[in-house]
Motif scaffolding. Structure first.
Motif, short mmCIF file in Angstrom:
data_model
loop_
_atom_site.label_atom_id
_atom_site.label_comp_id
_atom_site.label_asym_id
_atom_site.label_seq_id
_atom_site.Cartn_x
_atom_site.Cartn_y
_atom_site.Cartn_z
N ALA A 275 -78.92 -7.70 -53.49
CA ALA A 275 -77.76 -7.97 -52.63
C ALA A 275 -77.78 -9.40 -52.12
O ALA A 275 -78.85 -9.99 -51.92
N SER A 276 -76.59 -9.94 -51.90
CA SER A 276 -76.52 -11.26 -51.25
C SER A 276 -76.43 -11.10 -49.73
O SER A 276 -76.81 -11.99 -48.98
N ARG A 277 -75.93 -9.94 -49.30
CA ARG A 277 -75.83 -9.70 -47.86
C ARG A 277 -75.95 -8.20 -47.62
O ARG A 277 -75.53 -7.41 -48.46
N VAL A 278 -76.52 -7.86 -46.48
CA VAL A 278 -76.52 -6.46 -46.05
C VAL A 278 -75.98 -6.42 -44.63
O VAL A 278 -76.46 -7.14 -43.75
N ASP A 279 -74.96 -5.61 -44.44
CA ASP A 279 -74.45 -5.37 -43.09
C ASP A 279 -75.01 -4.04 -42.62
O ASP A 279 -74.97 -3.05 -43.35
N LEU A 280 -75.54 -4.03 -41.40
CA LEU A 280 -75.97 -2.77 -40.84
C LEU A 280 -75.47 -2.67 -39.41
O LEU A 280 -75.34 -3.69 -38.73
N TRP A 281 -75.16 -1.45 -39.02
CA TRP A 281 -74.54 -1.24 -37.71
C TRP A 281 -75.52 -0.56 -36.78
O TRP A 281 -76.12 0.48 -37.13
N LEU A 282 -75.70 -1.17 -35.62
CA LEU A 282 -76.60 -0.66 -34.59
C LEU A 282 -75.77 0.04 -33.52
O LEU A 282 -74.82 -0.53 -32.98
N ASP A 283 -76.14 1.30 -33.22
CA ASP A 283 -75.59 2.01 -32.06
C ASP A 283 -76.73 2.12 -31.07
O ASP A 283 -77.77 2.72 -31.38
N ALA A 284 -76.58 1.50 -29.89
CA ALA A 284 -77.66 1.52 -28.89
C ALA A 284 -77.13 2.06 -27.57
O ALA A 284 -76.00 1.74 -27.18
N ARG A 285 -77.97 2.89 -26.90
CA ARG A 285 -77.52 3.55 -25.66
C ARG A 285 -78.67 3.61 -24.67
O ARG A 285 -79.82 3.84 -25.04
N HIS A 286 -78.32 3.44 -23.39
CA HIS A 286 -79.28 3.58 -22.30
C HIS A 286 -78.49 3.75 -21.01
O HIS A 286 -77.40 3.16 -20.88
N PRO A 287 -79.00 4.52 -20.04
CA PRO A 287 -78.25 4.69 -18.79
C PRO A 287 -78.02 3.38 -18.04
O PRO A 287 -77.03 3.23 -17.34
N ASP A 288 -78.94 2.43 -18.19
CA ASP A 288 -78.82 1.16 -17.47
C ASP A 288 -78.27 0.12 -18.47
O ASP A 288 -78.94 -0.25 -19.43
N ASP A 289 -77.07 -0.36 -18.20
CA ASP A 289 -76.42 -1.27 -19.16
C ASP A 289 -77.23 -2.55 -19.37
O ASP A 289 -77.22 -3.12 -20.47
N ALA A 290 -77.94 -2.99 -18.32
CA ALA A 290 -78.76 -4.20 -18.46
C ALA A 290 -79.92 -3.94 -19.43
O ALA A 290 -80.32 -4.82 -20.20
N VAL A 291 -80.44 -2.72 -19.39
CA VAL A 291 -81.54 -2.38 -20.32
C VAL A 291 -81.00 -2.34 -21.75
O VAL A 291 -81.64 -2.84 -22.69
N THR A 292 -79.80 -1.79 -21.92
CA THR A 292 -79.21 -1.79 -23.28
C THR A 292 -79.11 -3.22 -23.79
O THR A 292 -79.47 -3.52 -24.94
N ALA A 293 -78.63 -4.12 -22.91
CA ALA A 293 -78.48 -5.52 -23.33
C ALA A 293 -79.83 -6.11 -23.70
O ALA A 293 -79.95 -6.84 -24.70
N SER A 294 -80.88 -5.77 -22.95
CA SER A 294 -82.19 -6.36 -23.27
C SER A 294 -82.77 -5.73 -24.53
O SER A 294 -83.45 -6.40 -25.31
#
Ligand code: GLV
Ligand code: MN
Ligand code: MN
Length: 423
Positions: free
Chosen positions: A292-311
Motif C-alpha cells: 500500500a502507498s497509504r493506510v487510513d485507519l479510524w480511531l474511536d476513543a472514549r473516556h468520561p473525562d474529555d481532557a483525558v480523551t484528548a490526552s
C-alpha cells in the motif's frame, strides 16, 4: 410485562393492534446484509429511504401530520386539542445503521414510539402539549463519518459548510447525496425554529451493554453518555510491488498501521476508564500483490473525562509518529467528530424514576442523538434490555416482551408529560 408504577396507560388499557415486535418484523428484510450479516442501512441509501417510507406509512395510518424538514429530519405530529407545535414532547430515534449492525439500534426507538402513541390514542388521552415522533438521519455517522450528523446540523453543533463537504466512501459529498435524495443542499443548516419547538425529548433505545441483564430489569433510565470522538490516522509510505521489493527496501504503511493499532490498544489499557477502537482500516490502493502507498485507519476513543480523551489521543499520535518513522512512513491525524460527556436533565431523569420505579438509572458508553439534544433541551433516555449484551453486531437482540414493556414505559412517560398526573 415487568413495568410497574402508579401511572397511565395501565395494564387495563387495550393493547394496540401493532406490537413493537410486529413492526420490526415488517422491516426485517430491509437492508439485510448477506455479506456482513445483520443490517447495513446507511443514511439516504435505498434501505434507509425504504425505512423512512415504512415510517411515513405508519404515521399516516395513525393520522399523524408528517413533515420532512430541510435537514432530512422527519417529524410526525399528533393532532391534539392543544394545536400548534410549541413546547412539544418529542420522542423518536434513527433508522440508519452501522455496517452489519443489529435490528434494534435505532428502529426500536422508532417502533416503540409508534406503539406508545397507540397506547395513548387507545386510552383516549387528551394531551395538554403537542407530541411528535422524530426520525433523525445519520445518527451512526457510518456514511459521512460524523456521529449524530442530523442533530448536529439541526442544532448548529457542526459548521454546515463542513457538513456539506463530508464525503462518503464513494467520494460523494453529503450535499450531493442530500440533493439526490430530494433535499436542497443550500437549505441544510441550523434550524432554530424546529429546535425551539422541542420542549422535552425522550429517546428509547436498545441497551448496548449488560446492566439491565445484571439488574434483572426490562427497562432502564439513562443518566449520562460517555464522551466519545473519532479521528482518522493516515499513514503514508511507498506503494510498490509485492514480489520485487525486498523486505529490507520497504516503507510499508500497513506495517506501521499494525503497530499503531497495537499502540492504541496499549494506550487505552494504560488509562483507567478509557476505550479505544480501530474498527475500520483501508489500505490504498488495496491489492493483494500491492504494498500500500497509504493506510487510513479510524480511531474511536472514549473516556468520561474529555481532557483525558484528548490526552489519550495525543499519546496515540506521538506513538504513531514514532512507529511510522521506524518504517520510513509519515502519519497525519484528522479529527472527524467529538462528543463531550453529557448528563441528562436531572429533574426529568428523577421524574422518570418516579414514573418507572423499577427502572435502574444507568450511564451509557454509546452515543445517541439524545446526547446532542440534551445540550439544548431537557432530554431523557429509556433503555430496553438486550439479552446478548452485544450491539453494533447482528447478535444485538431484544425479547418481544421486553420490547412491549419498553413501549409501555415510554407511553407512561409521554402520557405524564402530556397530561401531568405526578408532581
Ligand atoms: C453509536 O452508537 C456510537 O456509540 O458510536
Ligand atoms: Mn442508536
Ligand atoms: Mn449505534
Amino acid at each position: 410485562m415487568t413495568v410497574s408504577g402508579p401511572t397511565h396507560p395501565s395494564a387495563s388499557t387495550p393493547a394496540p393492534a401493532d406490537t413493537v415486535a410486529g413492526l420490526l418484523a415488517e422491516i426485517s428484510r430491509v437492508g439485510a446484509d448477506t455479506h456482513r450479516g445483520g443490517y447495513s442501512r446507511p443514511v439516504f441509501s435505498t434501505a434507509e429511504l425504504d425505512l423512512r417510507a415504512w415510517f411515513l406509512a405508519h404515521a399516516a395510518k395513525r393520522g399523524l401530520d408528517v413533515e420532512t424538514d430541510r435537514n432530512g429530519v422527519i417529524w410526525a405530529w399528533w393532532h391534539t386539542p392543544v394545536g400548534g407545535t410549541a413546547n412539544a414532547v418529542v420522542t423518536g430515534s434513527h433508522l440508519d445503521s452501522v455496517p452489519g449492525g443489529g435490528a434494534f439500534d435505532g428502529p426500536l426507538g422508532v417502533a416503540s414510539a409508534l406503539v406508545a402513541l397507540d397506547f395513548l390514542q387507545a386510552e383516549g388521552l387528551r394531551p395538554e402539549r403537542p407530541l411528535a415522533i422524530a426520525v433523525f438521519p445519520e445518527e451512526e455517522g457510518s456514511r459521512f463519518g460524523v456521529a449524530c450528523l442530523g442533530t448536529r446540523v439541526l442544532t448548529g453543533a457542526i459548521d454546515v459548510n463542513l457538513a456539506r463537504g463530508l464525503r462518503d466512501q464513494n467520494g460523494d459529498t453529503f450535499a450531493e447525496v442530500a440533493a439526490r435524495s430530494g433535499f436542497d443542499p443550500t437549505l441544510l443548516g441550523p434550524d432554530p425554529e424546529a429546535l425551539a419547538r422541542i420542549g422535552t425529548f425522550i429517546e428509547l433505545h436498545v441497551e448496548q451493554g449488560r446492566e439491565l441483564i445484571d439488574r434483572h430489569q426490562a427497562v432502564g433510565i439513562g443518566s449520562s453518555i460517555l464522551g466519545h470522538g473519532r479521528w482518522r490516522l493516515s499513514v503514508t509510505g511507498q506503494g510498490n510491488h509485492a514480489g520485487t521489493t525486498l523486505m529490507t527496501d520497504r516503507h510499508d504503511p500497513m506495517i506501521a498501521a499494525a503497530g499503531i493499532v497495537m499502540a492504541i490498544r496499549d494506550t487505552a489499557r494504560a488509562q483507567p476508564g478509557a476505550r479505544a477502537t480501530v474498527g475500520r482500516l483501508e489500505p490504498v490502493p488495496g491489492g493483494t500483490n500491492v504494498i500500500a502507498s497509504r493506510v487510513d485507519l479510524w480511531l474511536d476513543a472514549r473516556h468520561p473525562d474529555d481532557a483525558v480523551t484528548a490526552s489519550v489521543v495525543a499519546t496515540i499520535l506521538a506513538e504513531a509518529r514514532l512507529i511510522a518513522a521506524a518504517e520510513g512512513c509519515t502519519v497525519q491525524l484528522t479529527e472527524e467528530s467529538v462528543s463531550r460527556t453529557v448528563s441528562f436533565d436531572t429533574g426529568l431523569r428523577d421524574h422518570l424514576s418516579l414514573l418507572l420505579p423499577d427502572a435502574p438509572v444507568q450511564h451509557t458508553g454509546a452515543g445517541h442523538d439524545a446526547g446532542i439534544l440534551t445540550q439544548y433541551v431537557p432530554t431523557a433516555m429509556l433503555f430496553v434490555r438486550n439479552p446478548t449484551g452485544v450491539s453494533h453486531s447482528p447478535e444485538e437482540y431484544v425479547e418481544d416482551d421486553d420490547a412491549e414493556a419498553g413501549a409501555l414505559a415510554l407511553a407512561r412517560v409521554l402520557a405524564d408529560l402530556l397530561v401531568p398526573t405526578t408532581p
